[in-house]
Design a protein around this motif. Structure first.
Motif, PDB file in Angstrom:
ATOM      1  N   ASP A 185      42.142  40.907  37.411  1.00 48.49           N
ATOM      2  CA  ASP A 185      41.549  40.826  36.179  1.00 48.49           C
ATOM      3  C   ASP A 185      40.122  41.515  36.325  1.00 48.49           C
ATOM      4  OD1 ASP A 185      41.510  39.880  33.322  1.00 48.49           O
ATOM      5  OD2 ASP A 185      40.013  38.213  33.957  1.00 48.49           O
ATOM      6  N   THR A 186      39.999  42.214  35.411  1.00 50.77           N
ATOM      7  CA  THR A 186      38.519  42.944  35.152  1.00 50.77           C
ATOM      8  C   THR A 186      38.082  42.898  33.841  1.00 50.77           C
ATOM      9  OG1 THR A 186      39.346  45.200  34.238  1.00 50.77           O
ATOM     10  CG2 THR A 186      39.506  44.658  36.758  1.00 50.77           C
ATOM     11  N   PRO A 187      36.665  42.908  33.635  1.00 55.11           N
ATOM     12  CA  PRO A 187      36.197  42.352  32.302  1.00 55.11           C
ATOM     13  C   PRO A 187      36.104  43.332  31.427  1.00 55.11           C
ATOM     14  CG  PRO A 187      34.391  42.753  34.115  1.00 55.11           C
ATOM     15  CD  PRO A 187      35.622  42.630  34.998  1.00 55.11           C
ATOM     16  N   THR A 188      36.277  44.996  31.908  1.00 54.44           N
ATOM     17  CA  THR A 188      36.358  45.760  31.010  1.00 54.44           C
ATOM     18  C   THR A 188      37.805  46.265  30.482  1.00 54.44           C
ATOM     19  OG1 THR A 188      34.474  46.719  32.251  1.00 54.44           O
ATOM     20  CG2 THR A 188      35.516  48.169  30.537  1.00 54.44           C
ATOM     21  N   TYR A 189      38.844  46.421  31.515  1.00 60.77           N
ATOM     22  CA  TYR A 189      40.248  46.737  30.954  1.00 60.77           C
ATOM     23  C   TYR A 189      41.205  45.818  31.196  1.00 60.77           C
ATOM     24  CZ  TYR A 189      37.535  50.992  32.259  1.00 60.77           C
ATOM     25  OH  TYR A 189      36.730  51.960  32.446  1.00 60.77           O
TER      26      TYR A 189
END
Ligand code: A2H
Length: 261
Positions: A185-189
């Motif tokens: 999980d990534t904040p941007t994508y």
């Protein structure tokens, strides 16, 4: 670049079923009960849960090299030579030239397409297929690239193209359409970084090399510095910490070994 240690992990993907072409070529060349591994080099061992296929360059030449008793690997000759220097061959005499490497046969990548292999950690436990990728470089790594479409824009773009033109590539469409599971999980994508970037940068094919290079950098940085594992033994941990732990697990189990290019 500059992101953690640039040590490749060489992953061992065991052949379960050869392509018809290879079935013919290996006949009588190796023991019936020998183990053969495709050995992709990766910088992202923490993504191995998401392997959906394994790429070879269709026009690149590969060798089947004898690593030890009843154990063989498929890599470029250049990679086998590097591995010999790194102590991965256990023959009685050390090769003095590339011609002395224990190569039992040579074939272009295209001959291997369709081969079914077992990928360590992959959720696709029934196996994944060897598929062609034009952009594989013979001058890098092992010439074999394991495909993780959730986190590698190159891999995702190639698989979309393969599925679209399955007939042209001489493959079964389903081979390129295995389910893509969220791993990080990534904040941007979000949790499918590569598909999100491919969409955002309007990448339509593997030929969009400029956008793909940009996507690759963005995906790598975001994943390493801001990503959190969603799967595996280090679920919930930052990628920057999980990476080394997954790599060690793969080394300890014998499913991978360190490889320097
Ligand atoms: B990476 P660097 Cl999820 N030709 O593994 C083309 N690409 C090659 C290659 C070759 N001969 N050998 C290795 N590679 C790929 C996973 C991954 C990778 C993810 C995300 C990004 C990523 C699954 N594919 O790489 O140029 C391999 O794909 C982007 C950096 O030597 C390997 O790691 O720094 C990476 O490129 C090595 O790239």
């Amino acid at each position: 670049e500059g992101v953690g240690p640039q040590e490749y992990s060489a992953i061992k993907l065991q052949v379960k079923e050869w392509s018809p072409k290879m079935e013919e070529l290996v006949q009588g060349k190796i023991e019936d009960d020998a183990k053969v591994y495709f050995v992709p080099a990766t910088l992202r061992p923490e993504t191995m849960y998401g392997q959906t296929s394994c790429f070879v360059g269709p026009k690149i030449n590969y060798g089947l090299f004898k690593l030890k008793e009843k154990e063989y690997i498929v890599v470029t000759k250049r990679a086998a030579w590097n591995m010999a220097f790194q102590g991965h061959f256990f023959g009685d005499k050390f090769p003095k030239t590339q011609d002395e490497l224990p190569q039992v046969l040579e074939a272009p990548g295209s001959a291997f397409v369709g081969t079914l292999v077992n990928a360590p950690l992959s959720f696709h436990t029934a196996g994944i297929r060897i598929l062609p990728m034009e952009s594989v470089s013979a001058a890098k790594g092992t010439g074999v690239v394991t495909s993780v479409p959730s986190d590698s824009p190159d891999d995702y773009a190639t698989l979309m193209d393969l599925a679209k033109k399955a007939e042209y590539y001489g493959i079964q469409k389903e081979w390129a359409e295995l389910e893509v599971f969220p791993l990080i999980d990534t904040p941007t994508y979000g949790n499918l970084t590569a598909p999100a970037l491919v969409k955002q940068l309007k990448i339509n094919s593997p030929k969009d090399v400029t956008q793909l290079a940009q996507a690759k950098d963005l995906a790598y940085m975001e994943g390493f510095y801001k990503g959190t594992m969603l799967v595996g033994n280090y679920k919930g941990e930052p990628v920057s910490e999980a990476k080394d732990k997954v790599r060690k697990e793969l080394y300890d189990s014998g499913d991978a070994f360190p490889f320097a290019d």
